[in-house]
Scaffold this active site. Sequence first.
Site: not given
Ligand code: NAD
Length: 461
Positions: A214, A248
């Site tokens: 997502e 998002c």
């Molecule tokens: P992110 O991808 O930075 O982090 C998401 C999760 O991944 C966190 O729990 C984090 O600890 C983990 N993570 C971070 N780096 C990692 C790595 N190297 N290896 C494994 N896991 C890792 O996202 P964010 O900054 O928390 O959220 C923002 C993004 O999420 C935006 O792009 C937004 O559009 C998207 N988003 C999508 C939805 C949806 O429903 N489609 C909803 C909310 C947010």
Amino acid sequence: MISVETSNPRAILNQQREFFITGKTKDVDFRLTQLKTLKQLVIDNKADIIKALNADLHKPEFEAYATEIGVIKEINYAIKNILNWTKPQKATVPWDLFPYSAKIHPEPLGIVLIIGPWNYPFYLMIAPLVGAIASGNCAIIKPSELAPHTANLLSELISKYFLPEYITVAQGGVETSQKLLAEKFDHIFFTGGTAIAKIVMAAAAKHLTPVTLELGGKSPCIVDTEINLEQTIRRITWGKFINAGQTCIAPDYLLVNKKIKPDLVNGLKKCLQEFYGETPATSPDFARIISKKHFDRLANFLKCGEIIAGGETNPEELYIAPTLLDHISLADPIMEEEIFGPILPIIEYTDIDEAINLINSKPKPLALYLFSENKNLQQRILQTTSSGGVCINDTVMQVAVSSLPFGGVGDSGIGSYHGKAGFDTFSHYKSVLKNSFRLDINWRYAPYQGKLPLLKRLIGG
Ligand code: NAD
């Protein structure tokens, strides 16, 4: 407080496997009870949830209710429909295969990993969990370390209401996530950014684990001339600036018909004042940016184009005012990545083809918004663009309709959830064909001599 020993996720995974094998989670009454327990968890702890969200994001109580505690609606929908969803479905069998009967049985996948982001840190952990519980799985959930108050609360509450061998929280950042990803799960449900999604998918591929991703993207918002201007303005302002734009499916940028642009811009400016007052920094209804890193990234975007409203920042408070930008060039950095903050670029078009071409030149977005009563235009946009979802004459509200699958396409994601789609995501649909001993026509058995004409007739070729 029981929390996963994050240095050894395999131990809890093994415990969950043992629990899953008992078959307890497959029992529909058990699932129903657990969904009701989840609902109770939310209801009993509303005040603490609101407090944690406020500490993490300065999230206004109203927004916390509408967009996070509102997950109760998703739980209710699953409680109401679970009996239907779990029933094996009859499949039709062609007459020439009499007396076979066919059914499709949904079965749980096993142990699922749910990794979440920080922007709706409660909802985005609980909503996928609803699907995981309804379809009979065990789950390990990993909230974002960037919303630590909500992550701590989730860990405390999940361990209070659920057995760790059934559902447990793994707290931590990248390291925890990577340790979990090294293990073999039966499904990984990830909400976050496209860059991390690639890491998640690569880790999942090593175990052939299916994924739901997502993600986000630049969701465009087209504004045509055939609109109710006042309502359009209010709906855009709300959808863009709720949670300080860290949504998002927030409209990322506006594509506005040139004829209506002056009126729209004036209206947006007035609406911002109406919603958040002369100084939004003092408004109780406007959230803050999650971290300094995200603040700096957004503050840089303020150098693009011309600020026509807002633009004030306060790094100590992680505050960025709701901002409108005009005269943006398509080559500006703000048009190169998802904004994910309270900054709204306004781009005009003369011909709708310009807007369509711009949208299609970018990766497929999670949402597309169109404000227009013109049915031909609505149809044209639906036919010529691709996005996770579309919402016509409103913003963001598509997320609130449980019967609509929620998910992206292309760069904005793989798979979907909410309602039945959430149940499907965490289920395997097992095809079951049954024959009987009443009859055994020998047309398919060797020797084949003389049987080919009948086969040809049956196949029709
Ligand atoms: P992110 O991808 O930075 O982090 C998401 C999760 O991944 C966190 O729990 C984090 O600890 C983990 N993570 C971070 N780096 C990692 C790595 N190297 N290896 C494994 N896991 C890792 O996202 P964010 O900054 O928390 O959220 C923002 C993004 O999420 C935006 O792009 C937004 O559009 C998207 N988003 C999508 C939805 C949806 O429903 N489609 C909803 C909310 C947010």
